[in-house]
Design an enzyme around this catalytic site. Structure first.
Site, PDB file in Angstrom:
ATOM      1  N   ASP A 115      -2.764  -3.765 -15.024  1.00  0.00           N
ATOM      2  CA  ASP A 115      -1.424  -4.394 -14.555  1.00  0.00           C
ATOM      3  C   ASP A 115      -1.347  -5.779 -15.275  1.00  0.00           C
ATOM      4  O   ASP A 115      -2.258  -6.586 -15.151  1.00  0.00           O
ATOM      5  CB  ASP A 115      -1.745  -4.267 -13.238  1.00  0.00           C
ATOM      6  CG  ASP A 115      -0.362  -4.812 -12.475  1.00  0.00           C
ATOM      7  OD1 ASP A 115       0.557  -5.138 -13.130  1.00  0.00           O
ATOM      8  OD2 ASP A 115      -0.401  -4.683 -11.212  1.00  0.00           O
ATOM      9  N   ASP A 155       8.276  -2.892  -9.170  1.00  0.00           N
ATOM     10  CA  ASP A 155       7.698  -2.311  -8.003  1.00  0.00           C
ATOM     11  C   ASP A 155       8.851  -1.311  -7.469  1.00  0.00           C
ATOM     12  O   ASP A 155      10.050  -1.974  -6.873  1.00  0.00           O
ATOM     13  CB  ASP A 155       6.887  -3.035  -7.151  1.00  0.00           C
ATOM     14  CG  ASP A 155       5.647  -3.734  -7.845  1.00  0.00           C
ATOM     15  OD1 ASP A 155       5.596  -3.400  -9.074  1.00  0.00           O
ATOM     16  OD2 ASP A 155       4.702  -4.057  -6.968  1.00  0.00           O
TER      17      ASP A 155
HETATM   18  C1  GLA Z   1       2.037  -4.902  -9.017  1.00  0.00           C
HETATM   19  C2  GLA Z   1       1.955  -3.320  -9.557  1.00  0.00           C
HETATM   20  C3  GLA Z   1       1.904  -2.611  -8.229  1.00  0.00           C
HETATM   21  C4  GLA Z   1       0.668  -2.930  -7.666  1.00  0.00           C
HETATM   22  C5  GLA Z   1       0.363  -4.326  -7.119  1.00  0.00           C
HETATM   23  C6  GLA Z   1      -0.915  -4.716  -6.686  1.00  0.00           C
HETATM   24  O1  GLA Z   1       2.978  -5.394  -8.357  1.00  0.00           O
HETATM   25  O2  GLA Z   1       3.270  -3.154 -10.042  1.00  0.00           O
HETATM   26  O3  GLA Z   1       2.073  -1.305  -8.433  1.00  0.00           O
HETATM   27  O4  GLA Z   1      -0.424  -2.450  -8.549  1.00  0.00           O
HETATM   28  O5  GLA Z   1       0.479  -5.194  -8.534  1.00  0.00           O
HETATM   29  O6  GLA Z   1      -1.226  -6.171  -6.669  1.00  0.00           O
END
Ligand code: GLA
Length: 505
Positions: free
Chosen positions: A270, A330
């Site tokens: 990420d 997200d």
């Molecule tokens: C980001 C990702 C999510 C999750 C969070 C965790 O927002 O896009 O899917 O993994 O981080 O902190």
């Protein structure tokens, strides 16, 4: 100046000096606090005070944001930052009090209206260096050979959507048990993926260690494997993950070896704080670095890129060894979020295929924010989009209705069709959307979604799909054949519901 006056001035200075000093916010501050789910927050503030004017940076784990409208008034201060979520932007307002050497700060919680409470103190030189590390040069680009995994979109479960920071060893084991006993494993769900907040500190050799919630990662991986399942983990190319935990910055190869030694089968990687060091232009090289590291670690590990669809990741995700890449920000557990993501998939179908998939994010089915019809639409569209099917709910107490959606064999068969061709939009307007996905053997899956708030009759015409009838129709949610149809097929579709059919010559 008369000696008596001099003395008065000195006394005045001595009295005034401590409060004047305390009120000068200029410098770097480390702030800590806790989210309602118990996970820790760590961020930094770089303040510059000029009289009552306050400027500087709020350094969150994911980004550095410039302070605007900053003011200091005695021991009180306040400021805003502008945060963008995809195309939307939001003002986040902070306020605080100076109490001696510390700052008590009320910080906005992007996930709720209840503010977070932070306490800040002057940052050490080491903390400043860790927050703004030197940029490590990125490698030259070269194609990373495919790892041969994910010939169909990965299926499994991920902790984030439901548990966020409240995930631990015990819960992961219970989820694995549940997947065996509730039919998820039998339906094809394999990966048990731990998302953010498992990370602890590094040992003297720099090896990453899990935190208290995960006493022994190797033992946990062994347990998940003993159930016939696979296990996934989460990190990122920056110094910190999105939730502020230790990232893999400068430790990519070492971390990949650690994951392999633990028996990890899947890595979600990420971007987050990498954005403080690198430009979007560097993304390909940065992701390639971990792609190479996983390959060198010598264990088959599915590589999931998570950088929210920036820098047209679909064009290079496979070249860095990626098996899937997020295409958007997200997902949230509501209709607008889910359908908003779907509208960002138009045209991306040409980049997906066996071994490398577009990822519209994890499933929200069973988390309670959508109606059953909306969840069936969610599942159907993810199948049409050849999306990874990663359940995001608490599988330990999932209802039969939820499990019937997740375990619908006919819908899963569309998602997992060996042709591996992602579906495309056929029609899309204010009232309904239509998608079609070519399947092996000349069949197609067609989804019709009712965007309205009332039930509606929706129709698919074979000629709109470039097909000639008659065609055999099967309803994949009703599990029923609908006969041989000459020109097309119509059905009543509930509000926000879906008709998902398979058509065959
Ligand atoms: C980001 C990702 C999510 C999750 C969070 C965790 O927002 O896009 O899917 O993994 O981080 O902190």
């Amino acid at each position: 100046m008369k000696p008596v006056l001099q003395r008065c001035l000195l006394v005045l200075l001595l009295v005034a000096a401590p409060s004047a000093l305390a009120a000068d916010l200029t410098g770097d501050w480390t702030a800590t606090g806790q989210r309602p789910d118990g996970s820790k927050i760590q961020m930094m503030f770089r303040f510059r005070q000029d009289g009552s004017r306050l400027t500087g940076i709020v350094s969150r784990s994911s980004s550095d944001l410039a302070i605007v409208n900053g003011q200091v008034n005695g021991s009180q201060f306040s400021f805003d930052v502008q945060m963008s979520f995809g195309e939307r932007s939001r003002t986040l307002s902070y306020s605080g009090t100076i109490t001696g050497d510390a700052l008590e700060i009320s910080a906005p919680n992007p996930r709720s209206d209840v503010p977070l409470h932070l306490t800040a103190r002057h940052a050490t030189a080491a903390e400043v260096a860790a927050n703004w590390p030197e940029r490590i040069p990125v490698p030259a680009l070269h194609p990373v050979p495919a790892n041969g995994l994910a010939r169909t979109p990965p299926m499994g479960w991920n902790s984030w959507n439901h548990f966020a920071g409240k995930i631990d060893d015990k819960t992961v084991r219970e989820i694995a048990d549940a997947m065996v006993s509730n039919g998820m494993k039998a339906a094809g769900y394999v990966y048990v993926n731990i998302d953010d907040t498992w990370q602890g500190t590094r040992d003297a050799q720099g090896n990453i260690r899990p935190n208290d919630k995960f006493p022994d990662m190797k033992a946990l991986a062994d347990y998940v494997h003993s159930k016939g399942l696979k296990i996934g983990i989460y990190s990122g190319p920056g110094p910190k993950t999105c939730a502020g935990y230790e990232g893999s910055y400068g430790r990519e190869a070492q971390d990949a070896r650690t994951y392999a030694a633990w028996g990890i089968d899947y890595l979600k990687y990420d971007w987050c704080s990498a954005g403080k060091i690198y430009q979007d232009d560097d993304m390909q090289a940065v992701y390639q670095k971990m792609g190479d590291a996983l390959r060198a670690a010598g264990r088959p590990i599915v590589y999931s890129l998570c950088q929210y669809g920036r820098d047209a990741v679909w064009e290079w995700g496979a070249a860095v060894g990626g098996n899937l890449w997020r295409t958007t920000g997200d997902i949230s557990d509501n209709w607008n979020s889910m359908m908003g993501i779907v509208t960002h998939q138009f045209g991306l179908e040409r980049w997906a295929g066996p071994g490398h998939w577009n990822d519209p994010d994890m499933l929200e089915i069973g988390n309670g924010g959508m109606t059953a019809d909306e969840y069936r639409t969610h599942m159907s569209l993810w199948a049409i989009l050849a999306a990874p099917l990663l359940a995001g709910n608490d599988l330990r107490d999932a209802s039969r209705e939820t499990l019937d959606m997740l375990e619908n064999r006919e819908v899963i068969a569309v998602d997992q069709n060996p042709l591996g061709q992602q579906g495309h939009r056929v029609a899309f307007n204010a009232n309904f959307g239509e998608w079609a996905r070519p399947l092996s053997g000349g069949a197609q899956a067609v989804a019709l979604v009712n965007f309205g708030d009332a039930a509606a009759t929706l129709s698919v015409n074979w000629k709109d799909l470039g097909l000639n009838g008659p065609l055999n129709v099967r309803d994949l949610w009703a599990h029923a054949d609908r006969g041989r149809q000459a020109d097309g097929f119509s059905a009543q579709v509930p509000p926000h519901g879906v008709l998902l059919i398979e058509i065959k010559p």
